[in-house]
Write a protein that holds these residues in place. Structure first.
Motif, mmCIF file in Angstrom:
data_model
loop_
_atom_site.group_PDB
_atom_site.id
_atom_site.type_symbol
_atom_site.label_atom_id
_atom_site.label_comp_id
_atom_site.label_asym_id
_atom_site.label_seq_id
_atom_site.Cartn_x
_atom_site.Cartn_y
_atom_site.Cartn_z
ATOM 1 N N THR A 56 -57.578 60.161 -64.141
ATOM 2 C CA THR A 56 -57.340 60.199 -62.608
ATOM 3 C C THR A 56 -57.359 61.731 -62.279
ATOM 4 O O THR A 56 -56.821 62.233 -63.699
ATOM 5 N N VAL A 57 -57.213 62.070 -61.100
ATOM 6 C CA VAL A 57 -57.677 63.332 -60.740
ATOM 7 C C VAL A 57 -56.871 63.326 -59.362
ATOM 8 O O VAL A 57 -57.732 62.670 -58.138
ATOM 9 N N ARG B 225 -72.376 53.608 -66.370
ATOM 10 C CA ARG B 225 -71.114 53.678 -65.390
ATOM 11 C C ARG B 225 -71.650 53.166 -63.779
ATOM 12 O O ARG B 225 -72.557 52.766 -63.274
ATOM 13 N N GLN B 226 -70.077 52.522 -63.603
ATOM 14 C CA GLN B 226 -70.200 52.094 -62.390
ATOM 15 C C GLN B 226 -69.278 51.905 -61.073
ATOM 16 O O GLN B 226 -68.277 52.097 -62.101
ATOM 17 N N SER B 227 -69.942 52.871 -60.243
ATOM 18 C CA SER B 227 -68.751 52.964 -59.547
ATOM 19 C C SER B 227 -68.257 51.235 -57.983
ATOM 20 O O SER B 227 -68.922 50.865 -57.483
ATOM 21 N N ILE B 228 -66.867 51.587 -58.054
ATOM 22 C CA ILE B 228 -66.557 50.232 -57.562
ATOM 23 C C ILE B 228 -66.238 50.747 -56.251
ATOM 24 O O ILE B 228 -66.458 49.565 -55.095
ATOM 25 N N ASN B 229 -65.606 51.889 -55.567
ATOM 26 C CA ASN B 229 -65.454 52.334 -54.304
ATOM 27 C C ASN B 229 -65.639 53.517 -54.110
ATOM 28 O O ASN B 229 -65.539 54.901 -55.717
ATOM 29 N N PRO B 230 -65.710 54.960 -53.098
ATOM 30 C CA PRO B 230 -66.014 56.406 -53.403
ATOM 31 C C PRO B 230 -65.129 57.253 -54.422
ATOM 32 O O PRO B 230 -65.124 58.260 -54.729
ATOM 33 N N LYS B 231 -63.604 56.325 -54.742
ATOM 34 C CA LYS B 231 -62.953 57.127 -55.920
ATOM 35 C C LYS B 231 -62.660 56.850 -56.448
ATOM 36 O O LYS B 231 -62.181 57.054 -57.369
ATOM 37 N N LEU B 232 -62.917 55.493 -57.097
ATOM 38 C CA LEU B 232 -62.850 54.592 -58.343
ATOM 39 C C LEU B 232 -64.132 54.082 -59.227
ATOM 40 O O LEU B 232 -65.138 53.818 -58.529
ATOM 41 N N THR C 192 -66.640 51.206 -81.515
ATOM 42 C CA THR C 192 -65.571 51.004 -80.488
ATOM 43 C C THR C 192 -66.456 50.214 -78.738
ATOM 44 O O THR C 192 -67.306 50.855 -78.782
ATOM 45 N N LEU C 193 -65.497 49.685 -78.376
ATOM 46 C CA LEU C 193 -66.062 48.718 -77.410
ATOM 47 C C LEU C 193 -65.234 49.425 -76.615
ATOM 48 O O LEU C 193 -63.574 48.899 -76.562
ATOM 49 N N ARG C 194 -65.558 50.578 -75.442
ATOM 50 C CA ARG C 194 -64.591 50.912 -74.776
ATOM 51 C C ARG C 194 -64.653 50.690 -72.841
ATOM 52 O O ARG C 194 -65.974 50.410 -72.968
ATOM 53 N N LEU C 195 -63.610 51.020 -72.438
ATOM 54 C CA LEU C 195 -64.298 50.632 -70.981
ATOM 55 C C LEU C 195 -62.955 52.160 -70.642
ATOM 56 O O LEU C 195 -61.322 51.447 -71.196
ATOM 57 N N PHE C 196 -63.461 52.620 -69.494
ATOM 58 C CA PHE C 196 -62.789 53.844 -69.321
ATOM 59 C C PHE C 196 -63.226 54.143 -67.778
ATOM 60 O O PHE C 196 -64.090 53.726 -66.987
ATOM 61 N N PHE C 197 -61.439 54.024 -67.233
ATOM 62 C CA PHE C 197 -61.244 54.110 -65.778
ATOM 63 C C PHE C 197 -61.153 55.133 -65.230
ATOM 64 O O PHE C 197 -60.890 55.997 -65.848
ATOM 65 N N TYR C 198 -62.405 55.769 -63.458
ATOM 66 C CA TYR C 198 -61.836 56.796 -63.269
ATOM 67 C C TYR C 198 -61.070 56.905 -61.436
ATOM 68 O O TYR C 198 -62.064 56.101 -60.767
ATOM 69 N N LEU C 199 -60.397 58.189 -61.298
ATOM 70 C CA LEU C 199 -59.794 57.186 -59.854
ATOM 71 C C LEU C 199 -59.915 59.110 -59.276
ATOM 72 O O LEU C 199 -58.804 59.899 -60.450
ATOM 73 N N ASN C 200 -60.029 59.388 -58.215
ATOM 74 C CA ASN C 200 -60.722 60.425 -57.841
ATOM 75 C C ASN C 200 -59.660 60.478 -56.434
ATOM 76 O O ASN C 200 -60.451 60.023 -55.992
ATOM 77 N N HIS D 283 -66.299 64.928 -60.746
ATOM 78 C CA HIS D 283 -66.408 64.019 -61.474
ATOM 79 C C HIS D 283 -65.658 64.166 -62.926
ATOM 80 O O HIS D 283 -65.949 65.802 -63.856
ATOM 81 N N HIS D 284 -65.201 62.898 -62.997
ATOM 82 C CA HIS D 284 -64.174 63.227 -64.705
ATOM 83 C C HIS D 284 -64.414 62.730 -65.864
ATOM 84 O O HIS D 284 -64.351 60.945 -65.435
#
Length: 257
Positions: free
Chosen positions: A39-40, A200-207, A231-239, A251-252
């Motif tokens: 998160t940022v 990379r997939q956007s869920i909404n403008p922030k997530l 490694t099977l990797r799943l990272f979420f990003y919240l701005n 962009h994180h």
């Protein structure tokens, strides 16, 4: 006397050669799962707080590999650049069968990150420096001692549009090399390399999230032992922002351990 030295050499030489033969490269193949939230949160035009939480497990959530938390303050002079410093803590699970004591690691880090464009391709570059104090465990107990290392990491990541539709997933290719230094780093200045391919997939403008395969190739302190982690990797990003409801232009990417 000279003859005696020759005899000793003749006896020791096969032992030396045999010892070298026994230290041939040994690669331990492993499968792992890695999930995180990165998160940022901006609290002014140029300042924000970063916070990450990670869980890495062996196989498909079979048993723990580590838990990891990181926080810091980030300065964002413009939408393309950020400079961050902070603290992180890891709880590393034992690798020896029958052991149950986790090793604590305290870490201070500094990093600079830059986002640029090559045509339609977004390019992220990150340089991170970490000072790490790793707790030593012996006989399934803490020794009260720490191993100090300074680690330098360089990441480059490409977000590549492969579909015309803007909401479609992006192809992500990234690689990060890690080297470290310290009194006990004798045979493995090279620490590890992390190669990732996914979407990379956007869920909404922030997530948003990325999902895919990461190959982690790590050299151990012995110098001849390596881990090859599939490694099977799943990272979420919240701005987000506590100042306004506008999306944060940061962009994180790949905020990994």
């Amino acid at each position: 006397m000279q003859r005696c030295k020759l005899i000793i050499l003749a006896v020791l030489l096969p032992i030396i050669v045999l010892g070298q033969a026994q230290t041939e490269k040994v690669i331990n193949q492993q499968t792992q799962t890695w999930v995180s939230i990165n998160t940022v949160t901006k609290f002014s035009d140029h300042w924000g707080i970063v916070a990450d939480a990670h869980i890495r497990s062996n196989e498909i959530f079979h048993d723990n590999n580590f838990y990891f938390l990181r926080g810091g303050i980030t300065y964002i002079p413009n939408p393309s650049v950020s400079i961050t410093a902070g603290y992180a803590h890891m709880w590393l699970a034992p690798t020896k069968e029958g052991w149950s004591t986790y090793s604590d690691e305290n870490r201070i880090y500094q990093q600079a990150q830059m986002n640029t464009k090559l045509g339609k391709v977004s390019v992220l570059q990150r340089l991170r420096n970490e000072q790490r104090w790793q707790e030593k465990i012996a006989n399934d107990e803490s020794t009260g001692e720490n191993r100090f290392t300074d680690r330098v990491r360089y990441l480059v990541s490409f977000n590549i549009p492969v579909f015309k539709k803007k909401t479609a997933p992006l192809l992500v290719l990234s690689d990060e090399i890690l080297i470290h230094f310290g009194q006990e780093v004798i045979y493995n200045t090279f620490d590890q390399n992390r190669l990732f391919i996914g979407i990379r997939q956007s869920i909404n403008p922030k997530l948003s999230f990325d999902f895919g395969y990461m190959n982690v190739y790590q050299q151990k302190y012995t110098g001849y032992q390596y881990d090859m982690n599939h490694t099977l990797r799943l990272f979420f990003y919240l701005n987000s922002s506590i100042k306004s409801n506008k999306p944060v232009p940061v962009h994180h990417t790949s905020g990994d351990e």
